[in-house]
Design a protein around this motif. Structure first.
Motif, PDB file in Angstrom:
ATOM      1  N   ILE A 168      11.664  41.200  86.741  1.00 21.55           N
ATOM      2  CA  ILE A 168      11.343  40.313  85.620  1.00 21.55           C
ATOM      3  C   ILE A 168      10.099  39.485  85.924  1.00 21.55           C
ATOM      4  N   SER A 198       6.928  41.712  85.698  1.00 21.30           N
ATOM      5  CA  SER A 198       6.617  42.048  84.301  1.00 21.30           C
ATOM      6  C   SER A 198       6.063  40.840  83.552  1.00 21.30           C
ATOM      7  N   ALA A 199       6.673  39.682  83.765  1.00 19.36           N
ATOM      8  CA  ALA A 199       6.182  38.466  83.097  1.00 19.36           C
ATOM      9  C   ALA A 199       4.757  38.132  83.540  1.00 19.36           C
ATOM     10  N   ARG A 209       5.592  45.881  72.222  1.00 23.54           N
ATOM     11  CA  ARG A 209       6.973  45.974  72.699  1.00 23.54           C
ATOM     12  C   ARG A 209       7.207  47.195  73.576  1.00 23.54           C
ATOM     13  N   TYR A 229       8.216  47.278  77.476  1.00 19.54           N
ATOM     14  CA  TYR A 229       9.456  47.927  77.897  1.00 19.54           C
ATOM     15  C   TYR A 229       9.218  48.828  79.105  1.00 19.54           C
ATOM     16  N   ILE A 282       8.678  46.779  82.265  1.00 19.67           N
ATOM     17  CA  ILE A 282       9.931  46.192  82.749  1.00 19.67           C
ATOM     18  C   ILE A 282      10.798  47.247  83.423  1.00 19.67           C
ATOM     19  N   VAL A 301      18.412  44.250  80.573  1.00 16.79           N
ATOM     20  CA  VAL A 301      17.189  43.443  80.641  1.00 16.79           C
ATOM     21  C   VAL A 301      16.295  43.723  79.437  1.00 16.79           C
ATOM     22  N   LEU A 302      16.196  44.977  79.021  1.00 16.83           N
ATOM     23  CA  LEU A 302      15.398  45.301  77.845  1.00 16.83           C
ATOM     24  C   LEU A 302      15.967  44.649  76.591  1.00 16.83           C
ATOM     25  N   TYR A 318      15.061  41.009  76.748  1.00 17.21           N
ATOM     26  CA  TYR A 318      13.665  40.775  76.367  1.00 17.21           C
ATOM     27  C   TYR A 318      13.494  40.878  74.856  1.00 17.21           C
ATOM     28  N   ARG A 319      14.172  41.854  74.247  1.00 19.78           N
ATOM     29  CA  ARG A 319      14.065  41.997  72.782  1.00 19.78           C
ATOM     30  C   ARG A 319      14.593  40.750  72.082  1.00 19.78           C
ATOM     31  N   PHE A 356      14.635  37.704  73.418  1.00 20.74           N
ATOM     32  CA  PHE A 356      13.655  36.647  73.690  1.00 20.74           C
ATOM     33  C   PHE A 356      12.453  36.768  72.756  1.00 20.74           C
ATOM     34  N   GLU A 357      11.978  37.986  72.553  1.00 22.40           N
ATOM     35  CA  GLU A 357      10.841  38.200  71.647  1.00 22.40           C
ATOM     36  C   GLU A 357      11.187  37.780  70.226  1.00 22.40           C
TER      37      GLU A 357
END
Length: 566
Positions: free
Chosen positions: A66, A69-70, A204, A208, A211, A265-266, A269-270, A272-273
């Motif tokens: 994470i 990726s961030a 996105r 992905y 990540i 995790v994906l 993230y979705r 969070f987005e």
């Protein structure tokens, strides 16, 4: 013909995934008749949970994946907001291809030789201190995974920048900036509050992929990742290599756990987005209209570190004696090149054969699917592109390996070639997708109206315009194939060795000089093909050719005009 090629592409990319998922699921429940396991059980899951470092490895994997990726997303956005539309942006575009060409393993080996306790970074710092011993702290195999985070973030930033090109062109950034600045927003505030909420959802799929790679990477984590304990992907890979085949259910349970972790995790993230872009929108229109963001010199750092690895590998490959804290080796030798030359030729040949076959087949598949889309308005399902990029390789390749072992005969060579095609196809398709969309179909329609056949219209009109993109996509496919470690190791059954597999094995504790030799050759091979593709694309570019012809005509006309009349 296009219909047949489209069906073959879907078959090659989708059909083998069924036995792959089935094989890993059956192994996870301890149903392996070949090994005498005829009754399903949860022994594999119990063994996985009973392993002392399983939970800690999962935590390290989450933290490093994470964070890397961030950082990559943050670096990408900062570079875009500082450099897009400026004079330096064209230079950045030119540097993206060679940055992407360098394989992850070669970069990791150079990173280890630079940032190890006795690496060049600490040798230079020793000039300004009285220390004559190697430093105790290091960015290589540190327990917190900081080196792994930085390496993955730096290596993935060029990929996100490349994927951002088509996204920003579709968004018409210049018009958005003009409107925002007319409302009083400065450049950084306009990028943050106007462009970022539109850029993030469009990116996105590439995010992905970043990540998923950060959570499931094995080769880079083996070289520079933490070792006490390892990341979870490396731990599962070690379980797969256990000589006791009765423990395969534990490895299969770990592979499924890695897939579940990546999928969770994906999804996070979705969510969070969605929250940051759609729900919590106050930050987009409140606060200061003048924001200062860094990023002007950030790309120099992202570009210099990978290219710094080349001279590091070159010097180490010829170093015979290099004591700490000396900046330069005291003795050089070509002994290691001579020692490995015969083996290097064999490995390079294997890598070239696999790369040329897989990249060419993936290129044919991608062109066929794109032409099928233009003709029948039906594109390749996103699942076909998403599976190879988003699913951890360990989670699916092990199941395919189990399914192949149940077949009579030897299938390791075609299975390895198929795996390289599977993982190269999405990148080749994405590299061609933008040029195919931007091509004006009215040009080929005009050629057809003049009496040309469909193939002749395509070859005479469309092919010259998209040939530079085809050559670059082919080089991308070669680079992806050269970098494949797990598919070659698992499906090759140890009988197919490439530069990547040998480089990872040697980087795990052998002589640094030999590791540098293999890392240098592995980095050099994709760069050669990218250079060939770039040179050929420049020569074949119709716009450049027409410009040269116009210039020659102008010179000829000028000569005729200035010639005296007798």
């Amino acid at each position: 013909m296009l219909r047949l090629l489209y069906v073959v592409t879907l078959t090659v990319c989708c059909l083998p995934l069924i036995p792959g998922l089935g094989g890993v699921l059956l192994s996870a429940i301890s149903y392996l008749p070949v090994l005498g396991l005829h009754e399903p059980s949860i022994a594999g899951w119990q063994a996985m949970l009973a392993w002392p470092s399983t939970i800690i490895s999962l935590e390290i994997t989450l933290y490093t994946g994470i964070a890397a990726s961030a950082l990559a997303v943050m670096f990408t956005f900062l570079i875009l907001q500082a450099c897009w539309g400026t004079k330096g942006w064209r230079r950045i575009e030119r540097w993206l291809a060679p940055l992407l060409a360098m394989p992850h393993v070669a970069f990791a080996i150079g990173f280890a030789l630079t940032f190890a306790p006795s690496g060049w970074l600490f040798r230079f710092s020793a000039l300004f201190s009285s220390e004559n011993e190697p430093y105790q702290w290091s960015l290589v195999q540190d327990q917190y995974g900081i080196g792994l985070i930085l390496a993955l973030a730096i290596k993935e930033t060029p990929f996100l920048l490349l994927m951002s090109l088509a996204v920003l062109k579709q968004m018409r950034v210049d018009k958005l900036l003009n409107v925002s600045q007319s409302l009083g927003y400065n450049r950084s505030a306009a990028w943050m509050k106007v462009i970022f909420p539109q850029w993030l959802p469009r990116m996105r799929f590439p995010i992905y992929a970043v990540i998923a790679y950060g959570l499931s990477v094995v080769d880079v984590a083996m070289i520079i990742g933490p070792t006490s304990p390892n990341t979870f992907a490396v731990l599962v890979w070690q379980w797969f290599n256990d000589p006791d085949l009765q423990l395969l259910p534990r490895a299969a349970a770990g592979a499924i756990s890695l897939f579940v972790l990546c999928f969770a995790v994906l999804l996070a993230y979705r969510l969070f987005e969605y929250l940051i872009v759609r729900v919590w929108q106050n930050w987009q229109f409140s606060g200061s209209k003048c924001i200062s963001l860094p990023g002007k010199n950030l790309f120099k750092l992202v570009a210099v570190i990978p290219f710094l690895m080349i001279p590091v590998l070159l010097v180490w490959s010829f170093a015979l004696r290099w004591r700490f804290p000396d900046i330069w080796p005291s003795r050089f030798s070509v002994r290691f090149w001579e020692q490995e030359s015969r083996h290097l030729i064999e490995l390079a040949t294997n890598s070239l054969i696999l790369g040329l076959i897989s990249a060419t087949v993936a290129l044919v598949f991608a062109i066929g699917c794109l032409e099928y889309r233009d003709k029948y308005h039906k594109s390749v399902p996103q699942l076909v592109i998403a599976i190879p990029m988003l699913i951890p390789q360990l989670s699916i390749l092990f199941g395919i390996q189990v399914a192949i072992y149940m077949l009579p005969g030897q299938w390791h060579v075609p299975a390895t070639i198929w795996a390289h095609i599977l993982f190269a196809f999405p990148y080749v398709y994405l590299a061609l997708d933008g040029p195919w969309k931007s091509f004006d179909q009215r040009l080929t329609q005009t050629a057809r109206s003049l009496g040309h056949s469909p193939f002749k219209a395509w070859s005479l009109v469309k092919l010259p315009n998209v040939l530079p993109a085809i050559l670059l996509a082919w080089a991308v496919g070669l680079s992806v194939s050269f970098a494949q470690y797990l598919p070659t190791q698992l499906l090759g059954a140890g009988r197919i060795t490439t530069l990547t597999t040998e480089a990872v094995s040697l980087a795990s504790g052998q002589d640094r000089r030999i590791s540098a030799v293999y890392g240098l050759i592995q980095a050099f091979l994709p760069l050669v093909f990218f250079a060939i593709a770039l040179a050929a694309s420049r020569i074949s570019d119709p716009k450049r050719r027409l410009a040269r012809q116009a210039e020659q005509r102008e010179i000829s006309d000028e000569f005729v005009r200035t010639k005296p009349n007798y």
